[in-house]
Scaffold this motif. Sequence first.
Motif, PDB file in Angstrom:
ATOM      1  N   TYR A 169       0.829  -1.201   0.000  1.00 21.01           N
ATOM      2  CA  TYR A 169       0.000   0.000   0.000  1.00 21.01           C
ATOM      3  C   TYR A 169       0.868   1.257   0.000  1.00 21.01           C
ATOM      4  O   TYR A 169       0.594   2.213  -0.747  1.00 21.01           O
ATOM      5  CB  TYR A 169      -0.909   0.004   1.228  1.00 21.01           C
ATOM      6  N   HIS A 223      -8.250  -0.509  -1.415  1.00 22.77           N
ATOM      7  CA  HIS A 223      -7.537   0.632  -0.854  1.00 22.77           C
ATOM      8  C   HIS A 223      -7.979   1.951  -1.488  1.00 22.77           C
ATOM      9  O   HIS A 223      -7.707   3.027  -0.945  1.00 22.77           O
ATOM     10  CB  HIS A 223      -6.030   0.461  -1.027  1.00 22.77           C
ATOM     11  N   VAL A 278      -4.192   6.788   6.878  1.00 24.25           N
ATOM     12  CA  VAL A 278      -5.427   6.294   6.254  1.00 24.25           C
ATOM     13  C   VAL A 278      -5.453   4.772   6.261  1.00 24.25           C
ATOM     14  O   VAL A 278      -6.482   4.151   6.571  1.00 24.25           O
ATOM     15  CB  VAL A 278      -5.539   6.828   4.812  1.00 24.25           C
ATOM     16  N   TYR A 279      -4.314   4.161   5.966  1.00 21.25           N
ATOM     17  CA  TYR A 279      -4.244   2.697   5.979  1.00 21.25           C
ATOM     18  C   TYR A 279      -4.532   2.146   7.376  1.00 21.25           C
ATOM     19  O   TYR A 279      -5.294   1.191   7.541  1.00 21.25           O
ATOM     20  CB  TYR A 279      -2.852   2.246   5.524  1.00 21.25           C
ATOM     21  N   ARG A 295      -8.249   2.421   8.259  1.00 19.33           N
ATOM     22  CA  ARG A 295      -9.033   1.415   7.565  1.00 19.33           C
ATOM     23  C   ARG A 295      -8.882   0.048   8.225  1.00 19.33           C
ATOM     24  O   ARG A 295      -9.849  -0.705   8.353  1.00 19.33           O
ATOM     25  CB  ARG A 295      -8.619   1.332   6.096  1.00 19.33           C
ATOM     26  N   ARG A 296      -7.659  -0.270   8.625  1.00 23.78           N
ATOM     27  CA  ARG A 296      -7.432  -1.565   9.285  1.00 23.78           C
ATOM     28  C   ARG A 296      -8.170  -1.643  10.606  1.00 23.78           C
ATOM     29  O   ARG A 296      -8.726  -2.696  10.977  1.00 23.78           O
ATOM     30  CB  ARG A 296      -5.933  -1.783   9.510  1.00 23.78           C
ATOM     31  N   ARG A 340     -10.940  -0.036  11.445  1.00 26.41           N
ATOM     32  CA  ARG A 340     -12.379  -0.178  11.182  1.00 26.41           C
ATOM     33  C   ARG A 340     -12.706  -1.603  10.719  1.00 26.41           C
ATOM     34  O   ARG A 340     -13.733  -2.178  11.105  1.00 26.41           O
ATOM     35  CB  ARG A 340     -12.811   0.809  10.101  1.00 26.41           C
ATOM     36  N   ALA A 341     -11.809  -2.179   9.900  1.00 33.21           N
ATOM     37  CA  ALA A 341     -12.054  -3.538   9.414  1.00 33.21           C
ATOM     38  C   ALA A 341     -11.934  -4.571  10.534  1.00 33.21           C
ATOM     39  O   ALA A 341     -12.614  -5.601  10.527  1.00 33.21           O
ATOM     40  CB  ALA A 341     -11.059  -3.874   8.294  1.00 33.21           C
TER      41      ALA A 341
END
Length: 411
Positions: free
Chosen positions: A86, A298, A402-403, A406-407, A409-410
């Motif tokens: 990423y 992504h 941002v990465y 996202r992780r 939240r996932a």
Amino acid sequence: MAELQRRLGVGDAVLIGLGSMLGAGIFAALAPAARAAGSGLLLGLAAAAVVAYCNATSSARLAARYPASGGTYVYGRERLGGFWGYLAGWAFVVGKTASCAAMALTAGLYAWPDHAHAVAVAAVVALTAVNYTGVQKSALLTRAIVAVVLAVLAGVVAACLGSPDAAASRLDVDTDAGVGGVLQAGALLFFAFAGYARIATLGEEVRDPARTIPRAIPIALGITLVCYAAVAVSVLAVLGPERLADSPAPLAEAVRAAGADRLAPVVRAGAAVAALGALLGLILGISRTTLAMARDGHLPRALAAVHPRFSVPHRAELAVGAVVAVVVAFADVRAAIGFSSFGVLVYYTVANAAAWTLTSAEGRPPRAIPALGLAGCLVLAFALPWPSVAAGAAVLAVGAGVYGARRRRAG
């Protein structure tokens, strides 16, 4: 999941790489490099070429192993983990967006200086439309552009070296710039060599990628290096480092100084064509990395769509074209070069780290190549002017944030 069609051979891949490299280096990076190191830019060119060769070799071996769109985004993900893939993809997209701005503005400044930004936006729109209708048409247009640029560069070299005003003494390396100046020149000139990444990011569109990509990358890099060295020496011999550093259009000024005034308009036209060729390849490469990142979630998954007729990532191309058109309306050419170089050097740092993990059975290059490439990328990245380093590091930090979000939240 829709896939792209394999239509490109070795010749097409080499030409796409040449179209991406020749416009960037010759017409945009020589003057900033001369400002950093004077005639020491020739040493910087050699340093950039060594690092570029290592990066090219690592990229070629990885591309043969993973022949999919996305380049180092895919290699980093597969060899080092999701975050590093990423980060490479993020660095590539933002860095090359700056490159697109630099190339579009270069075309505008040479073609119509009083309306450079308007010309740049129009160029982005037109070339996005060309890419939208299929990669084969892009390759055909690139073939014509490369032929024109090589003819113009040959004319510049002949005019300068044949001039009685050319002096070998102007090539003497000035030690005042020091190692730091030479490395900064190398980092800025590295911006010019990064076009071979276009070949790797087209891994899903070349025939027999295990054979085509490892052949195309070093061929394109070698031809470009010969052109760069010849032009840099000839222009320096006529202008000297001080005039080169201060010139907004050094090749046109060099032929005038050499007494070939009639050639200057041809050089200006060739510069605009070269910049458009580089812009064409850049938009092509960014859209393919965007496609790969969208496939993995992504970026918005809608950008992963492939056009049913033209077999191109049409939504990704339109999105990239729109963003670049906005950026070129406000960007500055020289600042864009430094920012782009930082992002691309980070991208290749990940590529070399990924190549280090290949086994002998997987076609690993000699260990010294990815090791030297990784170290060289880091040294050149942090030799850039500090505003470029600070801006590049900040944008990478945003991407990493941002990465991470996202992780979380996932999870």
